[in-house]
Design an enzyme around this catalytic site. Structure first.
Site: not given
Length: 413
Positions: A68, A92, A104, A187, A218, A346
Site C-alpha cells: 500500500k 506505518k 510507493k 489524517t 488538509n 484507506s
C-alpha cells in the site's frame, strides 16, 4: 532532505532491530524491497508530439498483506527517497495493525505543465504498464503529491478494462466510485485521536491546553477544526502564506472561511500577524507540525517551549533535534503513528469495496478511533518492555510485527 529522511528511517530501523535482537540476515532481508518496477510511458501531447516519462513503483514488503502506498507526479523523483518512503509505509501499516505492507511510486513529470487530457493519457498508459503488478490482493495505490481522487478514478477505469470492475484496486477514490466517507478528514482526525490518547496517558485533555499548528492544508486545517471543536485553544497557525496568533484562541471556523475567501491567512481580523518561523517556538502546550519535513533541527529545537510535539507531517524532527528535545523532556509522538489515520481509513475504504457494503461516516470515525487508541496502547507496551521513547516504541512494534510475519511464513524456504 531526501537523504535525511532516508538516513533517519534506516537508522531508526537498525536501532529497533538491535533492541529486538533480530538475526542479522533477517534484518538485511527486511530492508531489501520485494520488487522495483520502472516503465516508460509515452503519450501524444495535445499538439500531437510524442513525449516520454518514466513511471516507477517500489514494492517493499508483502509479508503482512498486499502493499500500500501513494503515487506521486513530481519532477524530482529520487529513487533513494522513494525506497525510504516505501519502507516507511511498511512500518506505518504495521504500527496501525492493518494487513498491508509498504509501497510507493509515481511518474517523473511536472503535473502543472500538463493539461487534464494529457494527465489522463499519462495515467492510463502508466496503469496499462503496471496493471498486472498491482491489484486488490497485491498492491493498492493511493493519491500522493500531484495526484488526487480523479487520478485514482482513471487508474480504476483502466485497470478494470483488464480485470473487470475492481473498486478496491486503489483508495482515495471519489465517493461516487466507491470512495469512503470520512477519508478527507481522516489524517487530521487521526492526529487528534492520537493526541487524545497521548494526553490521557499524562492525565490531561485537549480542552485544557493550548496548541500551535504549522501548516493549514488538509491535515492542519482538520486538526485545528477538531481541536477547536473539543474546546482546545489554538493560539497560533501558519502556512506558506503567513502566520497568525491569538493568545485567547483563534476562531478556527472564521479562519477557515477567511482562507477560503482570500486564499491566505493574512489580514485575518481574529488574530495578529506573526513571523511564521516563530510558530515552532511559540509558547504553547502542544505543537503540531503538519507541513514539511526537517522543520525541527538543532538550530531551533533548544528554543521549543511546547511540552508535547505531535508529528502530523512526515519526518518533521531531524535526529539531532530529537536528541535535544528528549534532554529537555519534550514528548514527541512519532509521525509513523501520529499521521497514520489516512492509511487506516484507506484500509476501511478497501474493506468496504471488497464487501460491497459502504459504511456511514459515524462508523468510519468510530473504527478509526478504535484503531488509533489501540495502536497507542501497543506502542506504550513496547516502550515499557524495552525502556525506550515513543519513536522507538513505534519502530520496535512495527519491525517486530513484520519480522514475525516473515519468519512465520518461512522466509528461508
Amino acid at each position: 532532505m531526501a537523504m535525511n529522511a532516508l538516513a533517519a528511517t534506516n537508522r531508526n530501523f537498525r536501532h529497533a532491530a538491535r533492541i529486538l535482537g533480530l538475526d542479522s540476515k533477517l534484518e538485511k532481508s527486511l530492508l531489501i524491497p520485494f520488487r522495483e518496477i520502472k516503465v516508460e510511458c509515452t503519450i501524444p501531447k495535445d499538439d500531437g508530439t510524442l513525449v516520454s516519462y518514466v513511471g516507477f513503483r517500489v514494492q517493499h514488503d508483502n509479508s503482512r498483506g498486499p502493499m500500500k502506498g501513494g503515487i506521486r507526479y513530481h519532477p524530482e523523483v529520487d529513487p533513494d527517497e522513494v525506497n525510504a518512503l516505501a519502507q516507511l509505509m511498511t512500518w506505518k501499516t504495521a504500527v496501525a495493525d492493518i494487513p498491508y505492507g509498504g509501497a510507493k511510486g509515481g511518474i517523473g513529470c511536472m503535473p502543472g505543465d500538463l493539461s487534464t487530457s494529457e494527465l489522463e493519457r499519462l495515467t492510463r498508459v502508466f496503469t496499462q504498464k503496471i496493471h498486472d503488478l498491482i491489484g486488490v490482493n497485491m498492491d493498492v495505490p493511493a493519491p500522493d503529491m500531484g495526484t488526487n481522487a480523479q487520478t485514482m478514478a482513471w487508474i480504476l477505469d483502466e485497470y478494470s478494462k483488464f480485470h473487470g470492475h475492481s473498486p478496491a484496486v486503489v483508495t482515495g477514490k471519489p465517493i461516487d466510485l466507491g470512495g469512503s466517507l470520512g477519508r478527507d478528514a481522516a489524517t487530521g482526525r487521526g492526529v487528534v485521536y492520537a493526541t487524545e490518547a497521548l494526553l490521557a496517558e499524562h492525565g490531561q485533555s485537549i480542552k485544557d491546553l493550548t496548541f500551535a499548528i504549522q501548516g493549514f492544508g488538509n491535515v492542519g486545517s482538520w486538526s485545528a477544526r477538531l481541536i477547536h471543536e473539543r474546546g482546545g485553544k489554538v493560539i497560533a497557525v501558519s502556512d506558506i502564506t503567513g502566520a497568525i496568533k491569538n493568545p485567547n484562541g483563534i476562531d478556527i471556523l472564521s479562519l477557515l472561511n477567511h482562507k477560503e475567501a482570500t486564499g491566505s491567512l493574512n489580514n485575518f481580523d481574529g488574530g495578529d500577524a506573526m513571523d511564521p518561523n516563530e510558530l515552532l517556538v511559540e509558547d504553547c502546550d502542544v505543537l503540531i507540525p503538519c507541513a514539511l519535513g526537517g522543520v525541527l533541527n538543532r538550530e531551533n529545537a533548544e528554543k521549543v517551549r511546547a511540552k508535547f510535539i505531535i508529528e502530523a507531517a512526515n519526518h518533521p524532527t531531524d535526529p539531532e533535534a530529537d536528541e535535544i528535545l528528549s534532554k529537555k523532556g519534550v514528548i514527541v509522538l512519532p509521525d509513523i503513528y501520529a499521521n497514520s489515520g489516512g492509511v487506516t481509513v484507506s484500509y476501511f475504504e478497501w474493506v468496504q469495496n471488497i464487501q460491497g457494503f459502504m459504511w456511514d461516516e459515524e462508523k468510519v470515525n468510530k473504527e478509526l478511533h478504535r484503531y488509533m487508541t489501540r495502536a497507542f496502547g501497543s506502542i506504550k507496551n513496547m516502550c515499557q518492555m524495552h525502556n525506550c521513547n515513543l519513536r522507538m516504541g513505534a519502530f520496535t512494534l512495527a519491525v517486530n510485527r513484520v519480522a514475525r510475519a516473515t519468519v512465520l511464513r518461512g522466509w528461508e524456504a
